[in-house]
Design a protein around this motif. Structure first.
Motif, PDB file in Angstrom:
ATOM      1  N   LEU A  86      35.420 -54.624  18.564  1.00 21.94           N
ATOM      2  CA  LEU A  86      35.557 -53.182  18.688  1.00 21.94           C
ATOM      3  C   LEU A  86      36.032 -52.784  20.078  1.00 21.94           C
ATOM      4  O   LEU A  86      36.892 -51.903  20.229  1.00 21.94           O
ATOM      5  N   ILE A  87      35.458 -53.453  21.079  1.00 22.37           N
ATOM      6  CA  ILE A  87      35.876 -53.142  22.452  1.00 22.37           C
ATOM      7  C   ILE A  87      37.338 -53.506  22.646  1.00 22.37           C
ATOM      8  O   ILE A  87      38.125 -52.745  23.228  1.00 22.37           O
ATOM      9  N   ALA A  88      37.687 -54.684  22.148  1.00 24.38           N
ATOM     10  CA  ALA A  88      39.071 -55.123  22.311  1.00 24.38           C
ATOM     11  C   ALA A  88      40.027 -54.209  21.570  1.00 24.38           C
ATOM     12  O   ALA A  88      41.100 -53.863  22.080  1.00 24.38           O
ATOM     13  N   ASP A  89      39.645 -53.777  20.352  1.00 23.90           N
ATOM     14  CA  ASP A  89      40.528 -52.897  19.583  1.00 23.90           C
ATOM     15  C   ASP A  89      40.651 -51.520  20.220  1.00 23.90           C
ATOM     16  O   ASP A  89      41.651 -50.827  20.012  1.00 23.90           O
ATOM     17  N   SER A  90      39.619 -51.111  20.951  1.00 28.24           N
ATOM     18  CA  SER A  90      39.691 -49.798  21.595  1.00 28.24           C
ATOM     19  C   SER A  90      40.470 -49.842  22.899  1.00 28.24           C
ATOM     20  O   SER A  90      40.805 -48.788  23.447  1.00 28.24           O
ATOM     21  N   ALA A  91      40.730 -51.035  23.404  1.00 23.35           N
ATOM     22  CA  ALA A  91      41.486 -51.159  24.649  1.00 23.35           C
ATOM     23  C   ALA A  91      42.949 -50.785  24.396  1.00 23.35           C
ATOM     24  O   ALA A  91      43.526 -51.141  23.374  1.00 23.35           O
ATOM     25  N   PRO A  92      43.582 -50.084  25.321  1.00 19.76           N
ATOM     26  CA  PRO A  92      44.975 -49.659  25.123  1.00 19.76           C
ATOM     27  C   PRO A  92      46.001 -50.744  25.450  1.00 19.76           C
ATOM     28  O   PRO A  92      47.202 -50.480  25.388  1.00 19.76           O
ATOM     29  N   VAL A  93      45.526 -51.920  25.819  1.00 21.42           N
ATOM     30  CA  VAL A  93      46.437 -53.005  26.207  1.00 21.42           C
ATOM     31  C   VAL A  93      46.243 -54.182  25.266  1.00 21.42           C
ATOM     32  O   VAL A  93      45.152 -54.389  24.722  1.00 21.42           O
ATOM     33  N   PRO A  94      47.300 -54.990  25.030  1.00 21.07           N
ATOM     34  CA  PRO A  94      47.173 -56.166  24.165  1.00 21.07           C
ATOM     35  C   PRO A  94      46.190 -57.185  24.730  1.00 21.07           C
ATOM     36  O   PRO A  94      46.198 -57.487  25.922  1.00 21.07           O
ATOM     37  N   ILE A  95      45.323 -57.712  23.842  1.00 14.19           N
ATOM     38  CA  ILE A  95      44.358 -58.753  24.204  1.00 14.19           C
ATOM     39  C   ILE A  95      44.425 -59.826  23.116  1.00 14.19           C
ATOM     40  O   ILE A  95      44.530 -59.518  21.934  1.00 14.19           O
ATOM     41  N   SER A 107      43.668 -67.219  17.887  1.00 13.90           N
ATOM     42  CA  SER A 107      42.535 -67.077  16.961  1.00 13.90           C
ATOM     43  C   SER A 107      42.097 -65.605  16.854  1.00 13.90           C
ATOM     44  O   SER A 107      41.351 -65.246  15.962  1.00 13.90           O
ATOM     45  N   PHE A 108      42.594 -64.787  17.774  1.00 12.19           N
ATOM     46  CA  PHE A 108      42.251 -63.364  17.747  1.00 12.19           C
ATOM     47  C   PHE A 108      43.350 -62.580  18.457  1.00 12.19           C
ATOM     48  O   PHE A 108      43.942 -63.049  19.433  1.00 12.19           O
ATOM     49  N   ALA A 109      43.610 -61.377  17.937  1.00  8.86           N
ATOM     50  CA  ALA A 109      44.522 -60.439  18.591  1.00  8.86           C
ATOM     51  C   ALA A 109      44.030 -59.037  18.298  1.00  8.86           C
ATOM     52  O   ALA A 109      43.675 -58.716  17.162  1.00  8.86           O
ATOM     53  N   ASN A 110      44.000 -58.164  19.325  1.00  7.28           N
ATOM     54  CA  ASN A 110      43.466 -56.806  19.112  1.00  7.28           C
ATOM     55  C   ASN A 110      44.539 -55.880  18.544  1.00  7.28           C
ATOM     56  O   ASN A 110      45.704 -56.276  18.351  1.00  7.28           O
ATOM     57  N   GLN A 111      44.128 -54.615  18.306  1.00  8.94           N
ATOM     58  CA  GLN A 111      45.023 -53.679  17.632  1.00  8.94           C
ATOM     59  C   GLN A 111      46.243 -53.355  18.480  1.00  8.94           C
ATOM     60  O   GLN A 111      47.346 -53.190  17.962  1.00  8.94           O
ATOM     61  N   ALA A 112      46.054 -53.242  19.807  1.00 10.42           N
ATOM     62  CA  ALA A 112      47.197 -52.954  20.671  1.00 10.42           C
ATOM     63  C   ALA A 112      48.234 -54.077  20.595  1.00 10.42           C
ATOM     64  O   ALA A 112      49.448 -53.836  20.674  1.00 10.42           O
ATOM     65  N   TYR A 113      47.773 -55.328  20.440  1.00  4.04           N
ATOM     66  CA  TYR A 113      48.653 -56.488  20.292  1.00  4.04           C
ATOM     67  C   TYR A 113      49.472 -56.345  18.999  1.00  4.04           C
ATOM     68  O   TYR A 113      50.703 -56.543  18.987  1.00  4.04           O
ATOM     69  N   LEU A 114      48.767 -55.956  17.909  1.00  2.41           N
ATOM     70  CA  LEU A 114      49.449 -55.791  16.624  1.00  2.41           C
ATOM     71  C   LEU A 114      50.450 -54.638  16.688  1.00  2.41           C
ATOM     72  O   LEU A 114      51.558 -54.727  16.140  1.00  2.41           O
ATOM     73  N   ASP A 115      50.056 -53.532  17.357  1.00  2.83           N
ATOM     74  CA  ASP A 115      50.936 -52.369  17.438  1.00  2.83           C
ATOM     75  C   ASP A 115      52.194 -52.686  18.230  1.00  2.83           C
ATOM     76  O   ASP A 115      53.283 -52.179  17.911  1.00  2.83           O
TER      77      ASP A 115
END
Length: 825
Positions: A182-191, A201-209
């Motif tokens: 949740l924290i990673a997805d709320s971050a405005p930068v790719p993680i 193994s993981f990518a947050n929403q900013a990465y997908l966007d």
């Protein structure tokens, strides 16, 4: 008895049967010994197994399905489930009842599904409510199912383990992973998170966007496909070197996003380690630095002309500073600058001249501890409080009087917060305008206006009294003529009497305006009194004026002088009549209110009040006259049509009765006057409030009166008047002489008749002493004006106002003596 065959007998007996029997016995004994040894070994192994189960927290269980359902539980099982020893063969229903309600259906279904299947394995995790302490525990069960040749379940043997700690740890881990996601997805930068094989193994929403891809595709995406060709070689090289170093590393390059835009990204990668210290991959985050890169390019462009611009800007700042300093130094205001800590940073020349100091004497000191304030009591604390208010973002303004080395001065002082470009407060700007000369001018103006008002007042009084004195002088001149007929003589005497009454009314109105007339407050019903006054007013205003009385609060009481109250209402009603020359409508209303509004620059007053309003439909009052209507002798009527004292009497009565009066008007639509009086509780006795009934005049009948009067002419006249009424009179000039007579013989007189204004002890004080020492002796006071009486209206002494008539004096004295006669002295 059959003989026992021993081994020796068998050996001596050559019969084969005997030998065979002996060998069989020996074999059976050997088998028994082996069985006992095996049983002991089994018990030892079971004890060891039980100990291992206790150590490992494993409980054994058996479900025998061959003859119904029979359960067997080991002691360790009972311990895990919090069961007593007698529950070792608990029933199926008892086990089901112990299962946590939310898990019960699923757990039972899973057990039956395993028994009905052809599998030999059974496992599950479920919660129970432990019987001994009610605690919820997680149980992990594994077992083997024995089946017959047809695959039907015969028996289930398994082991229970208390998995609560494991499940809680697992839940904590899941919560931690979910929180990270949740924290990673709320971050405005790719993680992202990579494994050793460089796969994500993981990518947050900013990465997908940024890529514009779903999760499954994004974690397998090859970044080299969107890497700028010019950046590809050095990024690959630095990436390999950074990963090999097992240390944090940074890459900067351009990447194409889902919109087809080239964006500068600064990626930071950190190595990941497992609990054993083994390297397991990297975690990375990328920041969009496109704006910074563009700014960097712009900065390089600006650097080419930076020196020239700095020179121009410096010159401009110096010019602005010089202009600002010139403005401050030539300003007539006291101006300064205070730091966030309250220290003075700057003071202009005007401020320094006011304390005859230089900058070095005050700069760096707390602003409130500087010579501007330290010589004035209470000012340092007031200025410090003002500074604290300014730090909260609120400007402060106040008027202050300061004792400065240049003398005592008055200032209009203000202080406001000083903010930076972000709106943050970093100081304060104090300013002060010397208003000493203005205050002196205003005071001179007020004094001039006061003298003008006094001149207007004395001129009006002189005019009216000269008119009255003219009548008296002319009448007395005619009365000196011996040949004057008796009829005309009576007319002149009546004229003198009427003129004295008018003069008395005039002084009463003046005292009412000055709030110095002695009042006789009484509790009365306002509505009842207003209705009574309305009946009196109707003949005065005429048939063309319709009067309506609106009593909203019939149970409304106040405490005031009834006579003055009626006079005020009559004056207001006559004033309304004069404003409605062609007729109109006059509404008199009474209601309860909770406050008096702000009037004539006075603050509003809260409390329980009665509002008596008189609203007319007349010509109204011009705005330029609205503030002057209550001034004595002010009138807009024609000469001879009014004295200008009616409204001033109402004003004085309202103020002296601890109330107020308001006026509102619209020219051409009428005016509304509202008298506010404090509410009073309903009287315990009769609620009808009325003026004191008149008593018939009587003679003195020989009662002894002690007259206390310092004026010889008045004293001689009073003595003769009382003697003519039949009283035995004794006169003294002051209060001490009167007390001396009473101390010699308190029964020497039946009543004390005293003036109020006398040298030394005044009449009210004398009456108080007599009441204390001689409680049965009546006292009557007389005065034409006395601030002592005006301020002590509730003392309860009888009072007759000068000038008084013979009838009035006779009634007052007789009333006082009659009321005191029953009191023994």
């Amino acid at each position: 008895m059959q003989a026992c065959i021993t081994t020796a007998d068998a050996l001596n007996d050559p019969l084969p049967e005997t030998i065979a029997a002996e060998r069989l016995r020996q074999h059976l004994e050997e088998i028994a010994r082996e069985r006992d040894a095996a049983y002991r070994a089994l018990q030892e192994r079971e004890a060891e197994l039980a100990q291992i189960q206790r150590i490992a927290g494993v409980g054994g269980l058996e479900i025998d399905l061959r003859r119904g359902v029979r359960n067997r539980r080991t002691p360790e099982y009972l311990l895990i489930h919090g069961l007593p020893a007698e529950a070792a063969e608990e029933t199926y229903d008892e086990w089901v009842k112990r299962i946590y309600p939310a898990d019960r259906t699923r757990t039972v279904d899973r057990l039956f599904a395993a028994l009905k299947s052809d599998s030999e394995d059974y496992s599950d995790k479920y919660r129970i409510i432990r019987q001994n302490d009610g605690e919820i525990r997680w149980i992990s069960v594994v077992g083997k199912i024995e089946r017959d040749a047809d695959g039907r379940a015969l028996r289930l043997i398994g082991a229970d383990i208390d998995a609560t700690d494991q499940m809680l740890a697992q839940a904590t881990l899941q919560e931690s992973e979910e929180r990270f996601r949740l924290i990673a997805d709320s971050a405005p930068v790719p993680i992202w998170v990579t494994k050793l094989d460089r796969k994500r193994s993981f990518a947050n929403q900013a990465y997908l966007d940024f890529l514009g891809l779903p999760f499954e595709e994004a974690i397998d995406f090859d970044w080299r496909k969107v890497l700028h060709p010019d950046d590809l070689p050095h990024v690959l090289q630095q990436s390999v070197q950074g990963e090999a170093s097992l240390k944090p590393f940074v890459l900067e390059a351009r990447y194409k996003n889902a919109k087809g835009e080239w964006r500068w990204l600064r990626s930071e990668s950190q190595p990941r380690w497992d609990p054993t210290g083994r390297h397991i991959g990297f975690i990375g985050v990328a920041h969009d630095i496109t704006a910074a890169k563009q700014a960097e390019i712009e900065l390089r462009r600006l650097n080419e002309t930076l020196e020239e611009r700095i020179t121009e800007r410096t010159a401009q700042l110096e010019s602005n500073e010089a202009q600002l300093r010139a403005i401050l130094e030539t300003s007539n205001q006291y101006q300064g600058l205070v730091s966030l800590a309250g220290e003075l940073l700057y003071a202009n020349n005007t401020a320094l001249a006011g304390i005859r100091a230089t900058s070095s004497d005050v700069i760096g000191k707390p602003f409130w501890d500087t010579p501007w304030f330290t010589a004035s009591e209470g000012m340092p604390a007031a200025v410090r409080d003002a500074f604290n208010t300014v730090l909260k973002g609120e400007p402060v303004r106040m008027e202050m009087r300061l004792r400065l080395p240049i003398g005592e001065r008055y200032f209009d002082f203000s202080m406001r917060p000083l903010r930076d470009q972000h709106g943050e407060i970093f100081g304060a700007v104090p300013e002060a305008v010397d208003i000493t000369d203005r205050r002196r001018g205003e005071e001179a103006l007020r004094q001039s206006q006061k003298m003008e008002a006094i001149g207007q007042l004395t001129g009006g009084v002189a005019h009216d009294f000269n008119n009255l004195l003219t009548i008296i002088r002319s009448a007395t001149d005619f009365l000196r003529r011996r040949e004057l007929p008796e009829e005309r003589r009576r007319r002149y005497v009546d004229a003198i009497s009427d003129t004295v009454e008018r003069a008395s009314n005039l002084t009463a109105q003046l005292l009412a305006f000055a709030r110095r007339q002695p009042l006789k407050p009484q509790v009365f019903n306002v509505g009842t009194q207003v209705e009574s006054v309305a009946q009196l007013v109707r003949p005065l205003v005429g048939a063309r004026v319709q009067i309506e009385v609106d009593i909203e609060a019939p149970d409304c009481f106040t405490i005031a002088d009834i006579a003055q109250f009626e006079t005020a209402l009559i004056n207001l009603a006559i004033n309304a009549r004069d404003a409605m020359k062609d007729g109109g409508h006059l509404t008199i209303s009474v209601k309860k209110v909770q406050d008096i509004p702000s009037l004539r620059a006075q603050p509003a007053r809260s409390g329980d009040f009665v509002a008596i309003s008189l609203q007319d439909t007349g010509t109204g009052i011009a705005p330029e006259h609205i503030d002057a209507v209550f001034e004595p002798f002010f009138t807009t009527k024609e000469v001879g049509k009014g004295t200008g004292l009616g409204l001033s009497q109402a004003f004085g009565f309202a103020k002296q009765s601890e109330g107020d009066i308001a006026v509102t008007s619209t020219p051409g639509q009428g005016a509304t006057f509202t008298i506010y009086l404090p509410q009073a509780p309903s009287p315990v006795g009769e609620k009808a409030a009325a003026a004191i009934a008149s008593e018939s005049a009587t003679t003195g009948r020989g009662y002894r009166v002690l007259v206390v009067e310092d004026n010889d002419d008045v004293g001689r006249f009073s003595t003769e008047l009382l003697e003519d009424l039949g009283y035995v009179v004794r006169r003294v000039a002051d209060a001490n002489a009167a007390l001396s007579i009473l101390s010699d013989d308190e029964f020497a007189v039946d009543l004390v008749f005293s003036d109020v204004i006398m040298p030394g002890m005044n009449g009210v004080e004398l009456a108080g002493v007599i009441r204390e020492r001689y409680p049965g002796l009546p006292v009557v006071l007389t005065s034409g004006y006395s601030n002592v009486l005006a301020e002590n209206a509730h003392r309860g002494f009888e009072l007759i106002q000068k000038p008084y008539s013979v009838e009035a004096l006779s009634r007052i004295l007789r009333k006082a003596i009659s009321e005191k006669l029953p009191v023994a002295r």
